[in-house]
Design an enzyme around this catalytic site. Structure first.
Site, PDB file in Angstrom:
ATOM      1  N   ASP A  47       0.923  -0.914  -0.006  1.00  0.00           N
ATOM      2  CA  ASP A  47      -0.165  -0.147   0.018  1.00  0.00           C
ATOM      3  C   ASP A  47       0.808   1.507  -0.156  1.00  0.00           C
ATOM      4  OD1 ASP A  47      -2.632   1.399  -0.298  1.00  0.00           O
ATOM      5  OD2 ASP A  47      -2.114   1.201   2.207  1.00  0.00           O
ATOM      6  N   HIS A  48       0.902   2.207  -0.874  1.00  0.00           N
ATOM      7  CA  HIS A  48       0.992   3.365  -1.112  1.00  0.00           C
ATOM      8  C   HIS A  48       3.241   3.518  -0.577  1.00  0.00           C
ATOM      9  CE1 HIS A  48      -2.405   5.851  -0.342  1.00  0.00           C
ATOM     10  NE2 HIS A  48      -2.663   5.361   0.112  1.00  0.00           N
TER      11      HIS A  48
HETATM   12  P1  13P Z   1      -9.203   4.985   5.318  1.00  0.00           P
HETATM   13  O1  13P Z   1      -8.194   5.790   6.752  1.00  0.00           O
HETATM   14  O2  13P Z   1     -10.082   5.764   5.470  1.00  0.00           O
HETATM   15  O3  13P Z   1      -9.596   3.681   6.632  1.00  0.00           O
HETATM   16  O4  13P Z   1      -7.858   3.944   4.101  1.00  0.00           O
HETATM   17  C1  13P Z   1      -7.115   3.566   4.385  1.00  0.00           C
HETATM   18  C2  13P Z   1      -6.222   3.545   3.524  1.00  0.00           C
HETATM   19  O5  13P Z   1      -7.104   4.025   2.170  1.00  0.00           O
HETATM   20  C3  13P Z   1      -5.358   2.408   3.169  1.00  0.00           C
HETATM   21  O6  13P Z   1      -4.885   3.194   2.470  1.00  0.00           O
HETATM   22  O1  G3H Z   2      -3.174   4.802   4.029  1.00  0.00           O
HETATM   23  C1  G3H Z   2      -2.803   4.270   4.499  1.00  0.00           C
HETATM   24  C2  G3H Z   2      -3.014   3.003   5.687  1.00  0.00           C
HETATM   25  O2  G3H Z   2      -4.450   3.718   6.242  1.00  0.00           O
HETATM   26  C3  G3H Z   2      -1.829   2.775   5.752  1.00  0.00           C
HETATM   27  O3  G3H Z   2      -1.534   4.037   6.870  1.00  0.00           O
HETATM   28  O4  G3H Z   2       1.195   4.230   6.878  1.00  0.00           O
HETATM   29  O5  G3H Z   2      -0.437   4.916   9.270  1.00  0.00           O
HETATM   30  O6  G3H Z   2       0.423   2.260   7.727  1.00  0.00           O
HETATM   31  P1  G3H Z   2      -0.062   3.654   7.920  1.00  0.00           P
HETATM   32 ZN    ZN Z   3      -5.026   4.935   0.998  1.00  0.00          ZN
END
Ligand code: 13P
Ligand code: G3H
Ligand code: ZN
Length: 313
Positions: free
Chosen positions: A83-84
């Site tokens: 993620d990201h």
């Molecule tokens: P929320 O903070 O709305 O749960 O979004 C999570 C997210 O986009 C993780 O990439």
């Molecule tokens: O979009 C981000 C997710 O909620 C992950 O958050 O970077 O704190 O793990 P984090």
């Molecule tokens: Zn996100």
């Protein structure tokens, strides 16, 4: 079945008018709660790890937890997704280290720079059977490694999406239509709104192409109330109304990201348990209701928001 990438999942989701849940995982109880729910509901699932999660739990522990999940739930498709992803090196390390899908988040870069880094990740990933999510437009919100101020947030420009997808070769695209990360998505008194007109325009320009929605927690009021009841300070926590998420799930949106609602469910369960059992100190005692809360949150999402219960086969 072994870990899968997102190709088949998204094809079925697009055609079936539902979305696959992408849930953030940081520890064993979170993985187990999510997988228990998806197994019971016969739903496909994306388990996603942020850079912050990899820092907290370490890459190898997360991969092994997810490998354990496929042994525990061999009947449902599970993808392991970054993620990201902040840069090529992080994406490469996840691709080399067992992930089946990665996001390269170049949304803060210029259009040309975003295309360049996204294409570099796609070229590396596709040679290894890994799918790639890109992002155009910026969501507001603050988390460990994702920090965008409200002034810097911007909606996706639909006129850019076709060129971005063609030049990068991405498999899915995250867009900004008014969702944001975290538990404080709208100000009190502000009417929650999503730009479905932008989503429609994007889908028209990318027929059949899977769209991703980040920042899609509804900040479930029942959990916020429990957290507040047991001493937490969460005034003015507001999320995306569920009917809007439901509408998005039936459209070209094939992946919906949920993290904050898991955090709220888990925190509510731990706060309640410890307040009601002040003499207990065995982590298994308070992490059991925490894991059950994760399962409850995910079950609710699969049935009421994503529409993907029963879609594993
Ligand atoms: P929320 O903070 O709305 O749960 O979004 C999570 C997210 O986009 C993780 O990439
Ligand atoms: O979009 C981000 C997710 O909620 C992950 O958050 O970077 O704190 O793990 P984090
Ligand atoms: Zn996100």
């Amino acid at each position: 079945m072994p870990l899968v990438n997102t190709t088949e999942m998204f094809k079925k989701a697009y055609e079936g008018g539902y979305a696959v849940g992408a849930f953030n995982v940081n520890n064993m109880e979170i993985v187990q709660g999510i997988v228990d729910a998806c197994k019971e509901q016969n739903a496909p699932v994306i388990l996603q790890c942020s850079a912050g999660a990899r820092k907290y739990a370490k890459h190898a522990y997360l991969v092994k937890l997810v490998e354990a999940a496929i042994i525990d739930a061999p009947e449902i498709p599970i993808a392991l997704h970054l993620d990201h992803g902040p840069d090529f090196e992080t994406c490469k390390s996840c691709i080399d280290g067992g992930f089946t899908s990665v996001m390269i988040d170049g949304s803060h870069l210029s259009f040309e720079e975003n295309i360049a880094v996204t294409k570099k990740v796609v070229d590396y990933a596709h040679e290894r059977g890994v799918t790639v999510e890109g992002e155009l437009g910026q969501l507001a919100g603050i988390e460990d490694d994702v920090n965008v101020s409200e002034e810097n947030a911007s909606y996706t420009d639909p006129s850019q999406v076709q060129e971005f997808v063609e030049r990068t070769g991405v498999d899915s695209l995250a867009i900004a239509i008014g969702t944001s990360h975290g538990a404080f998505k709208f100000k009190p008194g502000q009417k929650p709104q999503l730009r479905f007109d932008i989503l429609d325009e994007v889908s028209k320009r990318l027929p059949g192409f899977p769209i991703v929605l980040h920042g899609a927690s509804s900040v479930m009021p029942d959990y916020v109330a429990i957290i507040r009841q047991y001493g937490g300070k969460m005034d003015d926590a507001i999320g995306i109304p569920e009917d809007m998420l439901r509408q998005a799930a039936t459209s070209a949106v094939c992946k919906i990201n949920i993290d904050s609602d898991l955090r709220l469910g888990l925190t509510a369960a731990v706060r309640k348990y410890l307040a009601e059992n002040p003499t207990h100190f065995d982590p298994r005692q308070y992490l059991s209701p925490a894991r059950a809360a994760i399962k409850d949150v995910v079950t609710h999402k699969l049935i009421n928001v994503l529409g993907c219960a029963g879609k594993a086969n």
